[in-house]
Each structure stands twice: as structure tokens, then as C-alpha cells.
Design a protein around this motif. Structure first.
Motif, short mmCIF file in Angstrom:
data_model
loop_
_atom_site.label_atom_id
_atom_site.label_comp_id
_atom_site.label_asym_id
_atom_site.label_seq_id
_atom_site.Cartn_x
_atom_site.Cartn_y
_atom_site.Cartn_z
N ILE A 71 0.85 -1.18 0.00
CA ILE A 71 0.00 0.00 0.00
C ILE A 71 0.89 1.24 0.00
CG2 ILE A 71 -1.87 1.23 1.15
CD1 ILE A 71 -2.61 -1.42 2.49
N LYS A 73 1.22 5.33 -1.47
CA LYS A 73 0.39 6.49 -1.12
C LYS A 73 -1.04 6.42 -1.65
CE LYS A 73 4.23 9.59 -0.64
NZ LYS A 73 4.86 10.82 -1.07
N ARG A 74 -1.23 6.07 -2.92
CA ARG A 74 -2.57 6.21 -3.49
C ARG A 74 -3.21 4.92 -4.00
NH1 ARG A 74 -2.81 11.89 -6.66
NH2 ARG A 74 -1.93 13.12 -4.99
N ARG A 75 -2.45 3.87 -4.14
CA ARG A 75 -2.99 2.64 -4.71
C ARG A 75 -2.70 1.45 -3.82
NH1 ARG A 75 -1.72 3.13 -11.13
NH2 ARG A 75 -2.68 5.16 -11.36
N ILE A 76 -3.43 0.38 -4.07
CA ILE A 76 -3.21 -0.88 -3.36
C ILE A 76 -2.80 -1.91 -4.40
CG2 ILE A 76 -4.25 -2.70 -1.97
CD1 ILE A 76 -6.20 -0.61 -0.90
N TYR A 77 -1.63 -2.51 -4.20
CA TYR A 77 -1.13 -3.54 -5.10
C TYR A 77 -1.16 -4.88 -4.38
CZ TYR A 77 0.76 0.35 -7.79
OH TYR A 77 0.90 1.50 -8.52
N TYR A 78 -1.58 -5.91 -5.09
CA TYR A 78 -1.53 -7.25 -4.52
C TYR A 78 -0.81 -8.16 -5.50
CZ TYR A 78 -5.57 -8.28 -7.49
OH TYR A 78 -6.41 -8.43 -8.55
N ARG A 91 -9.06 -12.58 -10.35
CA ARG A 91 -8.92 -11.25 -10.98
C ARG A 91 -10.20 -10.83 -11.69
NH1 ARG A 91 -2.89 -12.16 -12.64
NH2 ARG A 91 -1.91 -11.22 -10.83
N THR A 95 -12.49 -7.42 -10.69
CA THR A 95 -12.75 -6.33 -11.63
C THR A 95 -14.23 -6.15 -11.96
OG1 THR A 95 -12.36 -7.81 -13.51
CG2 THR A 95 -10.48 -6.53 -12.72
#
Length: 96
Positions: A71, A73-78, A91, A95
Motif C-alpha cells: 500500500i 500512497k494512493r494505490r493498493i497492489y496485490y 482477478r 474487476t
């Protein structure tokens, strides 16, 4: 009823107080409703085998997975595990 009782753990009403048991039953019912929504989303996908899954199968195959989450600043990556078989289904559901 079997799915609510066994797979959403709504049969564990072991507290002596009414409100505590009521809250546990309420949480089990909410979990069941969320799984029903997830089942309806799975039926809208192109995959055939997951359309016959019960709640315990959904928990095992889609929710109990290994992933790393970052996580900034602005996005969440998994990042899903490479051994995760239903990665494309997961996925597609994320979406929708």
C-alpha cells in the motif's frame, strides 16, 4: 440451512448472554449473504467448475490464498502466489 450452519459457523452460540448469541448469529447471516453475492458473481463468469462450488469450496479456493499486499500512497497492489490455480477467476471477480 446446512451452508449457514456448517460453513458460516452460525451454530456456535455458546455464550450465556442473549445479545452475544444474537450478534454471532447476525454475523453468520451476514457472511452467508456475502457468500451468496459472491456465488452470483461467480455464475456470471466464463468458468464452469466454480459454478458448482459450495461455500466451503469458495472459502478454500478463493479466500484462503497466499498474497502480498503493498500500500503506497494512493494505490493498493496485490501479488498473488504463483501456485494459485484460480488466479484468473479471482482477478475477474475483483474487476466486476
Amino acid at each position: 440451512m446446512k451452508e449457514v450452519k456448517n460453513m458460516c459457523f452460525s451454530d456456535r452460540l455458546s455464550n450465556h448472554g442473549f445479545w452475544a448469541n444474537f450478534f454471532l448469529l447476525f454475523l453468520g447471516s451476514l457472511a452467508y449473504e456475502m457468500f451468496l453475492l459472491l456465488k452470483s458473481k461467480i455464475k456470471n463468469t466464463t468458468y464452469h467448475k466454480p459454478k458448482t462450488w459450495q461455500i466451503s469450496s469458495i472459502r478454500t479456493y478463493l479466500l484462503k490464498i497466499g498474497a502480498t499486499i503493498k500500500i503506497p500512497k494512493r494505490r493498493i497492489y496485490y501479488n498473488l502466489s504463483k501456485a494459485f490455480v484460480y488466479k484468473d477467476l479471482f482477478r475477474e471477480l475483483m474487476t466486476q
